[in-house]
Scaffold this motif. Structure first.
Motif, short mmCIF file in Angstrom:
data_model
loop_
_atom_site.label_atom_id
_atom_site.label_comp_id
_atom_site.label_asym_id
_atom_site.label_seq_id
_atom_site.Cartn_x
_atom_site.Cartn_y
_atom_site.Cartn_z
N GLU A 133 14.49 37.03 -5.90
CA GLU A 133 14.79 37.77 -4.67
C GLU A 133 16.19 38.36 -4.73
N LEU A 176 16.17 41.28 -7.25
CA LEU A 176 15.38 42.44 -6.82
C LEU A 176 15.82 43.04 -5.49
N LEU A 185 16.25 46.80 -4.82
CA LEU A 185 15.11 47.70 -5.06
C LEU A 185 14.21 47.83 -3.82
N ARG A 186 13.72 49.06 -3.62
CA ARG A 186 12.71 49.31 -2.58
C ARG A 186 11.35 48.82 -3.10
N ASP A 187 10.37 48.71 -2.21
CA ASP A 187 9.04 48.24 -2.60
C ASP A 187 8.42 49.10 -3.69
N ASP A 188 8.55 50.43 -3.58
CA ASP A 188 7.97 51.30 -4.59
C ASP A 188 8.66 51.13 -5.94
N GLN A 189 9.96 50.87 -5.93
CA GLN A 189 10.68 50.64 -7.18
C GLN A 189 10.26 49.30 -7.80
N ARG A 190 10.02 48.31 -6.95
CA ARG A 190 9.54 47.01 -7.45
C ARG A 190 8.17 47.16 -8.10
N ALA A 191 7.30 47.97 -7.51
CA ALA A 191 5.97 48.18 -8.08
C ALA A 191 6.08 48.84 -9.46
#
Length: 166
Positions: free
Chosen positions: A119, A122, A125-131
């Motif tokens: 956590e 990360l 990072l935004r959710d889309d970047q994490r994906a």
């Protein structure tokens, strides 16, 4: 195709990130007072993946270390009450290693420390970047380009199986 210098930079970035993750995990473990070495932690996590207590030779093979290294790790974990040696029910000469209640509690704390470290790493990072990062990491871990898994159901299913990380 990337240049050799760019590949070297990527390799250095991966190594730096790995070291950062380990430092953060270590800090969280020290705060918890768990008193466990990284190697003991890895052995305990590996034990958790077995359906029944493994032999030391099984652990050595899975961890890709010499059996003597496993013996030392088991000795330390046994002294702390986290594992115990038990005779094999089918062959008394064979010793198996099982996780104790204290070991299961340590595993929960280890998972919490790893999750907290992730956590922290990360957080920017935004959710889309994490994906996107997750997909890239899967490709690096599996050695299978993402576009191949899109067309091959077997590879796609294999990618959904959680990885065991040391």
């Amino acid at each position: 195709m990337t240049s050799p210098d760019a590949d070297g930079l990527l390799a250095e970035q991966l190594l730096r990130l790995t070291r950062r993750v380990h430092r953060i995990q270590k800090r969280h473990l020290e705060r918890s007072g768990l008193s466990i070495t990284p190697a003991q932690s890895r052995l305990l996590r590996t034990l958790a993946h077995y359906d029944s207590p493994p032999r030391m030779a099984d652990l050595a093979e899975r961890l890709e270390v010499v059996p003597r290294a496993v013996t030392s790790l088991v000795d330390g974990l046994e002294a702390s009450g986290r594992v115990r040696r038990v005779p094999d029910p089918a062959n008394r000469r064979v010793i198996r290693i099982e996780v104790t209640d204290e070991g299961r509690a340590a595993l929960r704390e280890l998972r919490r420390a790893r999750r907290t470290a992730a956590e922290e790493i990360l957080a920017p990072l935004r959710d889309d970047q994490r994906a996107v990062l997750g997909g890239l990491l899967d490709t690096l871990i599996d050695g299978i380009p993402a576009e191949m898994t899109a067309t091959d159901p077997d590879l796609s299913a294999a990618r959904r199986v959680p990885h065991q990380h040391g």
